[in-house]
Design a protein around this motif. Sequence first.
Motif, PDB file in Angstrom:
ATOM      1  N   GLN A   7     -20.082   7.829  18.090  1.00 30.06           N
ATOM      2  CA  GLN A   7     -21.331   7.773  17.324  1.00 30.06           C
ATOM      3  C   GLN A   7     -21.227   6.752  16.197  1.00 30.06           C
ATOM      4  N   ILE A   8     -20.106   6.750  15.506  1.00 31.35           N
ATOM      5  CA  ILE A   8     -19.914   5.801  14.412  1.00 31.35           C
ATOM      6  C   ILE A   8     -19.891   4.375  14.942  1.00 31.35           C
ATOM      7  N   ARG A   9     -19.241   4.172  16.082  1.00 28.93           N
ATOM      8  CA  ARG A   9     -19.229   2.831  16.696  1.00 28.93           C
ATOM      9  C   ARG A   9     -20.638   2.357  16.995  1.00 28.93           C
ATOM     10  N   VAL A  35     -10.848   5.479  10.822  1.00 26.97           N
ATOM     11  CA  VAL A  35     -12.083   5.289  11.592  1.00 26.97           C
ATOM     12  C   VAL A  35     -12.354   3.807  11.789  1.00 26.97           C
ATOM     13  N   TRP A  36     -12.221   3.037  10.720  1.00 29.34           N
ATOM     14  CA  TRP A  36     -12.450   1.597  10.813  1.00 29.34           C
ATOM     15  C   TRP A  36     -11.505   0.971  11.845  1.00 29.34           C
ATOM     16  N   ALA A  38      -9.950   2.374  14.384  1.00 30.47           N
ATOM     17  CA  ALA A  38     -10.299   2.799  15.740  1.00 30.47           C
ATOM     18  C   ALA A  38     -11.522   2.049  16.250  1.00 30.47           C
ATOM     19  N   CYS A  39     -12.543   1.943  15.419  1.00 28.80           N
ATOM     20  CA  CYS A  39     -13.773   1.280  15.846  1.00 28.80           C
ATOM     21  C   CYS A  39     -13.565  -0.211  16.079  1.00 28.80           C
ATOM     22  N   GLU A  40     -12.906  -0.886  15.162  1.00 28.36           N
ATOM     23  CA  GLU A  40     -12.700  -2.324  15.309  1.00 28.36           C
ATOM     24  C   GLU A  40     -11.807  -2.644  16.508  1.00 28.36           C
ATOM     25  N   CYS A  41     -10.758  -1.871  16.705  1.00 26.21           N
ATOM     26  CA  CYS A  41      -9.864  -2.125  17.839  1.00 26.21           C
ATOM     27  C   CYS A  41     -10.533  -1.799  19.161  1.00 26.21           C
ATOM     28  N   ALA A  42     -11.362  -0.774  19.179  1.00 28.65           N
ATOM     29  CA  ALA A  42     -12.092  -0.449  20.403  1.00 28.65           C
ATOM     30  C   ALA A  42     -13.076  -1.561  20.764  1.00 28.65           C
ATOM     31  N   GLU A  43     -13.468  -2.347  19.770  1.00 32.72           N
ATOM     32  CA  GLU A  43     -14.375  -3.473  20.000  1.00 32.72           C
ATOM     33  C   GLU A  43     -13.640  -4.791  20.239  1.00 32.72           C
ATOM     34  N   GLY A  44     -12.296  -4.759  20.217  1.00 40.72           N
ATOM     35  CA  GLY A  44     -11.553  -5.950  20.590  1.00 40.72           C
ATOM     36  C   GLY A  44     -10.565  -6.497  19.571  1.00 40.72           C
ATOM     37  N   MET A  45     -10.582  -5.986  18.341  1.00 39.04           N
ATOM     38  CA  MET A  45      -9.596  -6.464  17.369  1.00 39.04           C
ATOM     39  C   MET A  45      -8.217  -5.997  17.812  1.00 39.04           C
ATOM     40  N   GLU A  48      -2.377  -4.984  15.602  1.00 39.78           N
ATOM     41  CA  GLU A  48      -1.564  -5.511  14.504  1.00 39.78           C
ATOM     42  C   GLU A  48      -2.431  -6.065  13.381  1.00 39.78           C
ATOM     43  N   THR A  49      -3.515  -6.738  13.736  1.00 40.96           N
ATOM     44  CA  THR A  49      -4.436  -7.255  12.720  1.00 40.96           C
ATOM     45  C   THR A  49      -5.066  -6.111  11.949  1.00 40.96           C
ATOM     46  N   ALA A  50      -5.522  -5.103  12.657  1.00 42.88           N
ATOM     47  CA  ALA A  50      -6.146  -3.950  11.998  1.00 42.88           C
ATOM     48  C   ALA A  50      -5.167  -3.265  11.054  1.00 42.88           C
ATOM     49  N   GLU A  51      -3.933  -3.083  11.514  1.00 44.92           N
ATOM     50  CA  GLU A  51      -2.921  -2.462  10.651  1.00 44.92           C
ATOM     51  C   GLU A  51      -2.678  -3.284   9.390  1.00 44.92           C
ATOM     52  N   SER A  52      -2.616  -4.596   9.532  1.00 43.27           N
ATOM     53  CA  SER A  52      -2.343  -5.424   8.355  1.00 43.27           C
ATOM     54  C   SER A  52      -3.517  -5.415   7.381  1.00 43.27           C
TER      55      SER A  52
END
Length: 78
Positions: A7-9, A35-36, A38-45, A48-52
């Motif tokens: 839903q958030i995505r 949440v951020w 999960a959502c960004e990575c599910a969309e293709g990020m 490792e970038t998300a973690e940093s």
Amino acid sequence: SAEKLDQIREVIKEAKANDSLVMLHCGVAVRASAVWMACECAEGMDWETAESVVATQVRLPQSWKDQAKSYVDERSGL
């Protein structure tokens, strides 16, 4: 839950399509950061970038990272 993240995505996708912003907020930024991620990575990020990015903002416990990663792994390719 995965359903809430879905839903958030959708809210985030709609906001991006309308050139709008979404603010994620929680008490100490742990839930919002997970949440951020999960959502960004599910969309293709990439993970490792998300973690940093998150690491510059908050110290996210491994258990929250694990939950976010599990969601991403389940939803990849959707």
